[in-house]
Motif scaffolding. Structure first.
Motif, mmCIF file in Angstrom:
data_model
loop_
_atom_site.group_PDB
_atom_site.id
_atom_site.type_symbol
_atom_site.label_atom_id
_atom_site.label_comp_id
_atom_site.label_asym_id
_atom_site.label_seq_id
_atom_site.Cartn_x
_atom_site.Cartn_y
_atom_site.Cartn_z
ATOM 1 N N SER A 47 -79.084 26.876 -12.157
ATOM 2 C CA SER A 47 -78.768 26.086 -13.350
ATOM 3 C C SER A 47 -79.249 24.644 -13.233
ATOM 4 O O SER A 47 -79.360 23.932 -14.217
ATOM 5 N N TYR A 51 -88.029 22.346 -14.848
ATOM 6 C CA TYR A 51 -89.124 23.235 -15.231
ATOM 7 C C TYR A 51 -90.415 22.460 -15.489
ATOM 8 O O TYR A 51 -90.396 21.365 -16.026
ATOM 9 N N PRO B 212 -91.199 29.130 -21.560
ATOM 10 C CA PRO B 212 -89.801 28.660 -21.499
ATOM 11 C C PRO B 212 -88.849 29.725 -22.034
ATOM 12 O O PRO B 212 -87.779 29.968 -21.455
ATOM 13 N N ASN B 213 -89.282 30.400 -23.097
ATOM 14 C CA ASN B 213 -88.475 31.445 -23.699
ATOM 15 C C ASN B 213 -88.231 32.606 -22.722
ATOM 16 O O ASN B 213 -87.099 33.071 -22.523
ATOM 17 N N SER B 216 -85.908 31.621 -19.869
ATOM 18 C CA SER B 216 -84.477 31.536 -20.178
ATOM 19 C C SER B 216 -83.901 32.929 -20.424
ATOM 20 O O SER B 216 -82.751 33.201 -20.099
ATOM 21 N N ASP B 217 -84.736 33.855 -20.943
ATOM 22 C CA ASP B 217 -84.277 35.256 -21.056
ATOM 23 C C ASP B 217 -83.973 35.827 -19.676
ATOM 24 O O ASP B 217 -82.953 36.499 -19.484
ATOM 25 N N ALA B 220 -80.918 34.291 -18.198
ATOM 26 C CA ALA B 220 -79.718 34.767 -18.874
ATOM 27 C C ALA B 220 -79.338 36.162 -18.387
ATOM 28 O O ALA B 220 -78.165 36.493 -18.247
#
Lengths: 94, 482
Positions: A47, A51, B212-213, B216-217, B220
């Motif tokens: 977390s 990036y 980035p998408n 984050s998938d 998650a």
């Protein structure tokens, strides 16, 4: 065997030995770069990752930038320090 | 059946096939059959050399098993795969000019020829030939399975039929074309791999909605997927670093790689190959494995790892382009298989038959035997691959490790250390292989390291110690090359 002494003192082997050592040096450098970025930056909690171009920073520096750095380094080293030699033996048919 | 994808794929394969036949013509007219069939007449240029190295190396382990494992493990597996970048420069620099000069002097055509001349020992030769035959065989079976899987998932025909098509294809062009065909088709295949993975990577990123998408998938779903430690946190730094030996610097001892390090024309070719090889290996490895990870959010729930590549290509690309891109893994597998096949047959014909069974064999007989044995071997591997195990990457890595444990010190120290002798070489080979098999069966990860690491380290000390303590026995009978 007469060739023995010629072989011991062959100047081409000096070049070959030096280039082999350069290869080892590059691999050591490559390993350190790869390890330090991957586990230095990647060791914290996911977390808290930062990036770069959408990739986790550890991955970007270690794997993506690592390839670029090695490619540039290898090109420079080969162009600057590698010597062209003949592989055939003098006075022998090939 | 997906004809739109199939036609471009077949097109690429036909081109490769044509090159094989063309190279075969060259061989038939040659008057130095052995050197041409097994070594391409020592005439490879820089680009072909770099590509044939990359293609041989970027085998099913990277192309099918690799992305599949990356799909399961996440970015940690890409990190592991990146240890392979070092092969691009390390192999040619370390074996380098010395190996080229010495093997020419010895007139060596195989790695075993080099060991034979260097150590002058029947047992070193027989043990080497034996290790090559056993280990390369298991590697080869793994590759055939990968190839057949790919055809299976692409066309949707049964595994056995797919395997048959694959086998027939590979056999024909290796048998007729020899090393030159293999090296030339490798160059085409390497290029296909390079371009193919690049297209697929870009298409996958777009399909996933940008990096980035996708990241984050992934985070998650399981935050571990974006760490260097693998999905379950099992990829420890010590274990992953071990791969620097297994698939990085240790590759210097693989016979399919060393034979390429004696096949190039001159030092300029070698210099070019080092630069091209580093760039190409780096980019292919990165792209290929990253595709595996990025495929996860787009196509969740794929269970057989080997199918990740074909499925993602068919998902994110138009059919015809998918066919073209899938020629890449197909090419990778074929180019590995063909060089392995040639290696085993050269080991049998050259290292065993010509050395110890029938040294006086006629030119014609050797020629027929080489081609015949190559064909028979192909059929045997085919039969072995009929009943395949599931994860090919491990089979493949087992073979790599065994060969590395056997040959790394006899080759490297044999080249650079005058005092190394046959006793040291034999002791180091036996210790390396023995310990590796024992360790792999009973203590799979000693100290958290991959089981190849300790055997490689220990066999180094065995080589040095045994060589030094047998200096008296081994007088000046061996020609020194130090």
């Amino acid at each position: 065997m007469k060739q023995q002494n010629i072989y011991d003192n062959d100047p081409r082997y000096k070049i070959a030995n030096r280039e082999a050592l350069i290869g080892v040096g590059l691999a050591v450098f490559n390993f350190i770069w790869w390890f330090v970025f991957a586990y230095g930056l990647g060791g914290r909690d996911p977390s808290e990752y930062s990036y770069v171009f959408g990739l986790p920073a550890w991955f970007f520096y270690s794997c993506v930038l690592g390839v670029v750095v090695m490619a540039v380094l290898v090109t420079i080293v080969v162009k600057k320090w590698f010597v062209e030699v003949s592989f055939d033996e003098e006075g022998e048919e090939q | 059946m997906n004809w739109q994808a199939l036609i471009p794929l077949i097109g690429v394969l036909l081109i490769i096939f044509a090159v094989g036949i063309w190279a075969g013509k060259y061989i038939r007219s040659s008057n130095n059959f052995m050197q041409d069939y097994f070594l391409g007449g020592r005439s490879l240029g820089g680009f072909v050399l770099a590509m044939t190295m990359t293609a041989t190396y970027g085998s099913a382990s990277s192309f099918i098993g690799g992305p599949g494992t990356a799909y399961t493990e996440g970015l940690g597996w890409v990190l592991l795969a990146m240890t392979q970048v070092s092969t691009g420069y390390f192999v040619l620099m370390v074996l380098g000019k010395k190996f080229a000069i010495v093997t020419r002097h010895y007139k060596a055509l195989t790695m075993v020829d080099f060991l034979k001349e260097r150590y002058r020992s029947k047992w070193v030769v027989l043990f080497s030939a034996f290790s090559i035959i056993v280990f390369i065989f298991s590697a080869m079976a793994a590759q055939w399975i990968g190839g057949a899987r790919l055809i299976e998932s692409l066309i949707g025909i049964p595994y056995t039929t797919a395997l048959f098509i694959f086998a027939l294809f590979v056999l024909v062009y290796v048998v007729i074309g020899g090393f030159r065909a293999v090296a030339l088709t490798d160059a085409i295949q390497g290029t296909v791999m390079f371009v193919g993975t690049l297209i697929l990577l870009i298409a996958t990123i777009i399909a996933g909605g940008g990096l980035p998408n996708i990241m984050s998938d992934l985070a998650a779903e399981n935050p571990n997927l974006v760490t260097p430690y693998g999905a379950e946190g099992t990829l420890t730094p010590a274990f992953v670093s071990s791969f620097w030996i297994l698939v990085g610097v240790g590759v210097v001892a693989l016979p399919q790689i060393t034979v390429r390090a004696m096949s190039y024309k001159d030092s300029r070719s070698m210099h070019r190959a080092i630069i091209i090889g580093t760039i190409v290996v780096g980019i292919i490895m990165l792209n290929m494995h990253l595709i595996g990870v990025l495929a996860r959010p787009i196509l969740p729930g794929i269970e057989v790892g080997d199918k990740v590549m074909p499925l993602i290509a068919l998902e994110v690309l138009p059919n015809w382009l998918a066919g073209l891109v899938l020629a890449a893994p197909m090419a990778a597998i074929m180019s590995t298989v063909d060089s392995l096949l040639l290696l085993v047959s050269s080991s049998i014909v050259k290292d065993v038959y010509l050395n110890y069974i029938q040294p006086q064999a006629s030119h014609r007989r050797v020629k027929r035997l080489s081609i015949g044995i190559t064909a028979i071997l192909g059929v045997i591997v085919f039969l072995m691959a009929l009943n395949p195990p599931d994860l090919i990457i491990w089979l493949n890595l087992f073979a790599f490790g065994g060969l590395e444990a056997a040959f790394i010190w006899p080759i490297v120290m044999g080249l650079y250390w005058k005092k190394g002798n046959k006793y040291g070489a034999l002791a180091s080979m036996v210790t390396g292989v023995g310990l590796y098999i024992l360790s792999d069966s009973f203590f799979p990860q000693p100290f958290g390291l991959h089981s190849v690491v300790l055997p490689v380290i220990i066999s180094f000390f065995v080589y040095v110690f045994v060589s030094l303590s047998t200096q008296d026995k081994e007088n000046s009978s061996v020609e020194l090359i130090g």
